[in-house]
Design an enzyme around this catalytic site. Structure first.
Site, PDB file in Angstrom:
ATOM      1  N   GLU A  60       1.127  -1.484   0.135  1.00 28.70           N
ATOM      2  CA  GLU A  60       0.218  -0.151  -0.183  1.00 28.70           C
ATOM      3  C   GLU A  60       1.041   1.383  -0.062  1.00 28.70           C
ATOM      4  O   GLU A  60       0.325   2.285  -0.757  1.00 28.70           O
ATOM      5  CB  GLU A  60      -1.386  -0.139   1.470  1.00 28.70           C
ATOM      6  CG  GLU A  60      -2.240  -1.436   1.146  1.00 28.70           C
ATOM      7  CD  GLU A  60      -2.173  -2.555   1.668  1.00 28.70           C
ATOM      8  OE1 GLU A  60      -0.595  -2.675   1.897  1.00 28.70           O
ATOM      9  OE2 GLU A  60      -2.300  -3.383   1.807  1.00 28.70           O
ATOM     10  N   HIS A 129     -11.013  -4.262   9.937  1.00 26.86           N
ATOM     11  CA  HIS A 129     -11.364  -3.911   8.184  1.00 26.86           C
ATOM     12  C   HIS A 129     -12.874  -3.832   8.744  1.00 26.86           C
ATOM     13  O   HIS A 129     -13.472  -4.123   7.757  1.00 26.86           O
ATOM     14  CB  HIS A 129     -11.785  -5.683   7.778  1.00 26.86           C
ATOM     15  CG  HIS A 129     -10.229  -6.300   7.619  1.00 26.86           C
ATOM     16  ND1 HIS A 129      -9.363  -6.924   8.038  1.00 26.86           N
ATOM     17  CD2 HIS A 129     -10.297  -6.247   5.865  1.00 26.86           C
ATOM     18  CE1 HIS A 129      -8.460  -7.542   7.097  1.00 26.86           C
ATOM     19  NE2 HIS A 129      -8.658  -6.866   6.008  1.00 26.86           N
TER      20      HIS A 129
END
Lengths: 331, 333
Positions: A60, A129
């Site tokens: 990322e 998440h």
């Protein structure tokens, strides 16, 4: 008007913009053939090819940094960050690099990129998440932050984000991908910094971001049956924030509750409530209320997770208490 | 090993190029001498990091680039900025926070950028610009500009994960980027061997990236290698990784004075006396009859005068007006 899902609206926005502007590329993990775990991007690689829809390694910070550099040198990258929780991984590239480049260079360099990511709990995905971290990036000058509350907003805001010459972070609520809304066939853009009055009412203002719109709408229906008319304002972008529309509503109703799915402390509810208190204090008939996510990591157990987010029932109850003039006990 | 022992015989037709390499290095040294003095005399706010000693790296590489090629730089970035073509006046104005600085005084020493000459900016996060340089290479490839980008970073940046993430992608996507690792032997106040396990170049080799090592005090060796790699990167043979062995004369930052706990005065004296990139290249120019000692002396004086004039200008130049404080946060619509 036809109705399409939020997922389809996002897909259409990207496809239309990519057809219009060859400098737009999209990069992220499993964005090509896989079309992301939510299948939001399905079909794009078939139309635009792997040179423009780039599958990246699970890196990322790396692909966000590459997007920053590409944006500084002539491209308009869209970064797909699979989960909003991964923002913590890219903070340096987003907040130290992308957000500050235009300012630090005295206006010579700019970073026209979009970071698309998501938010939203109650998907039973536990603490890493499920977070709604938009307040974190809204705190950083140089970034713009959009929070679509329906398929209509998702398409119009994303197209505007892609054309913006600044880094924009756009948060889609992952529980809304299959929710449908009316979306015109013809092209439209939604300007940043323009809130939308979703429902007019005289008694209390709900300022609701993203999926909290649905919470506010359900609560307003319940209250309406009881003779209480709530006005609902969707800011649509929190940076820039359309303060004028919010203040005008509060001056009319004299009461406000701000609902947002980020953690309640030091977040969007605090910021908007503070602005109302600073700038509309003498119009208020009750303290400004706030409803955010509980200040706990998002728990896995459904029995616990459902307790952590605002619900229509809790918002309606809170509105009744506000109208009765009762002091607030709960956080 | 000195330059005169390693270099091939001079080619008279390259005389102008040699003198330009020398002049660019002399300019960096003069710039840093003045910046150091400004800081020590309390005229320069903030903090700054001197590039003196490493001039052959920036000059050898940047002379192989066109104006449109991109570089990203580091907190120790004045040398890269000069080498990529920046002017003293705008640089000193930036270091002093003045309105005529390259960044309107908003960046300062650690963020100086010079867009017009392809310098995407110094970066105060160690390794923080690795993504930017790689992204510029992606854009160059995608837009078909034939552009190359160079990512300058120190040995300290080898500790940062971002570098490995982007090198991996650069190798997968065959991007025209050169990773220039300036090993000046110390990351802040610590020896490189205490912080970097294994061989430095082995890191890039693991990604299948072609790697090179070069004496970073030898401007001709650096330039020769850079010319070759830049040319090949333009043809799509990149990325490349280069370790440049060099040395910084000053402390980590100006003000890092008492540093014998991490390196000896003898070591510093040895590098300055025997491996100075400007002195050694000057000797070679004289030996090869490209220039006389007098000509080099005159060049040095000219550069020093130019630097001094820019400093005087910058000291007298106005600060940005107050209404610029919230300007450039966002691109104007």
């Amino acid at each position: 008007m036809r109705e399409i899902t939020l997922s389809k609206a996002v897909n259409e926005a990207i496809a239309e913009e990519m057809r219009r502007d060859p400098t737009i590329i999209l990069m992220g993990e499993d964005v090509a053939e896989a079309g992301t775990p939510f299948k939001v991007l399905s079909g794009l690689v078939e139309e635009f090819g792997p040179e423009r829809i780039l599958d990246t390694p699970i890196s990322e910070p790396g692909f966000t940094g590459i997007a920053v550099g590409a944006a500084m040198t002539g491209m308009r990258p869209i970064v797909d960050l699979m989960f909003g929780d991964f923002l913590f991984l890219v903070m340096d590239q987003l907040c130290n690099q992308a957000a500050k480049t235009h300012y630090m260079s005295g206006g010579k360099l700019s970073v026209p990129m979009v970071l698309r990511t998501n938010m939203g709990a109650t998907r039973r995905s536990a603490a890493q998440h499920s977070q709604s971290l938009h307040a974190l990036v809204a705190h950083i000058p140089g970034l713009k932050v959009a929070m679509p509350s329906s398929a209509y907003e998702a398409k119009g805001l994303l197209k505007t984000a892609i054309r913006d010459n600044n880094p924009v972070v756009i948060f889609e609520d992952k529980l809304m991908y299959q929710d449908k809304a009316g979306v015109p066939e013809e092209e439209y853009l939604i300007p940043f910094g323009e809130a939308k009055v979703l429902r007019e009412g005289r008694d209390i203002t709900f300022v609701a971001t993203s999926s909290m719109r649905q919470v506010a709408e359900k609560a307003a229906e319940t209250l309406s049956a009881e003779g209480i008319e709530a006005e609902i304002i969707d800011p649509r972008t929190i940076v820039p924030l359309d303060e004028a529309t919010i203040l005008a509503s509060v001056r009319k109703t004299g009461r406000a509750i701000v609902v947002d799915e980020g953690h309640q402390s030091f977040g969007v509810t605090a910021e908007i409530a503070a602005r109302i208190a600073e700038k509309a204090f003498y119009y208020l008939d009750a303290p400004v209320g706030r409803m955010g996510a509980m200040d706990v990591p998002v728990p896995f157990s459904p029995a616990l997770e459902d307790l952590t987010v605002p619900t229509p029932e809790r918002l309606a109850e809170r509105a009744r208490a506000t109208l009765r003039g009762e002091p607030v006990h709960a956080a | 090993m000195s330059l005169s022992e390693t270099a091939a015989p001079a080619r008279p037709e390259n005389a102008a190029t040699y003198l330009r390499l020398y002049r660019q290095m002399a300019k960096i040294r003069a710039f840093e001498d003045n910046a150091n003095e400004l800081y020590l005399s309390g005229k320069m706010p903030g903090l700054t990091h001197m590039y003196s000693g490493q001039e052959a790296v920036a000059v050898g590489i940047c002379e192989a680039l066109t104006k449109d090629d991109k570089i990203t730089s580091t907190h120790r970035g004045h040398g890269h900025c000069v080498a990529k073509g920046a002017e003293f006046k705008e640089m000193f104005c930036e270091l002093l926070g003045k309105a005529e600085g390259y960044c309107r005084g908003k960046g300062g020493s650690m963020h100086i950028a010079d867009q017009d000459n392809g310098n995407l900016g110094a970066n105060a996060i160690v390794g923080g610009s690795a993504g930017i340089a790689t992204g510029a290479a992606l854009a160059a490839k995608r837009l078909g500009t034939q552009g190359v980008s160079v990512c300058f970073f120190g040995d300290g940046a080898l500790g940062q994960g971002l570098l490995y993430e982007v090198m991996n992608m650069a190798a997968l996507w065959k991007l025209p980027v050169i990773y220039a690792c300036e090993n000046n032997l110390y990351g802040e106040y610590t020896k490189v061997e205490e912080m970097a396990a294994g061989a430095l170049a082995a890191r890039a080799k693991a990604f299948g990236i072609e790697t090179h090592e070069v004496d970073g005090q030898d401007v001709l060796a650096v330039n020769r290698l850079a010319e070759d790699l830049v040319e090949r990167a333009r043809k799509g043979e990149g990325p490349f990784f280069v370790v440049l062995h060099t040395y910084r004369y000053h402390g980590h930052h100006v003000g890092d004075i008492n540093r014998t706990y991490y390196r000896s005065k003898e070591e510093e004296a040895d590098w300055k006396a025997n491996r100075d990139p400007i002195t050694n290249f000057g000797k070679w120019l004289v030996a090869e009859k490209i220039a006389t000692p007098e000509e080099l002396g005159q060049l040095g004086e000219d550069v020093a005068r130019e630097a001094k004039a820019a400093v005087d200008y910058a000291l007298a130049a106005p600060y940005p007006p107050a209404d610029e404080v919230d300007m450039h946060v966002y691109v104007a619509a």
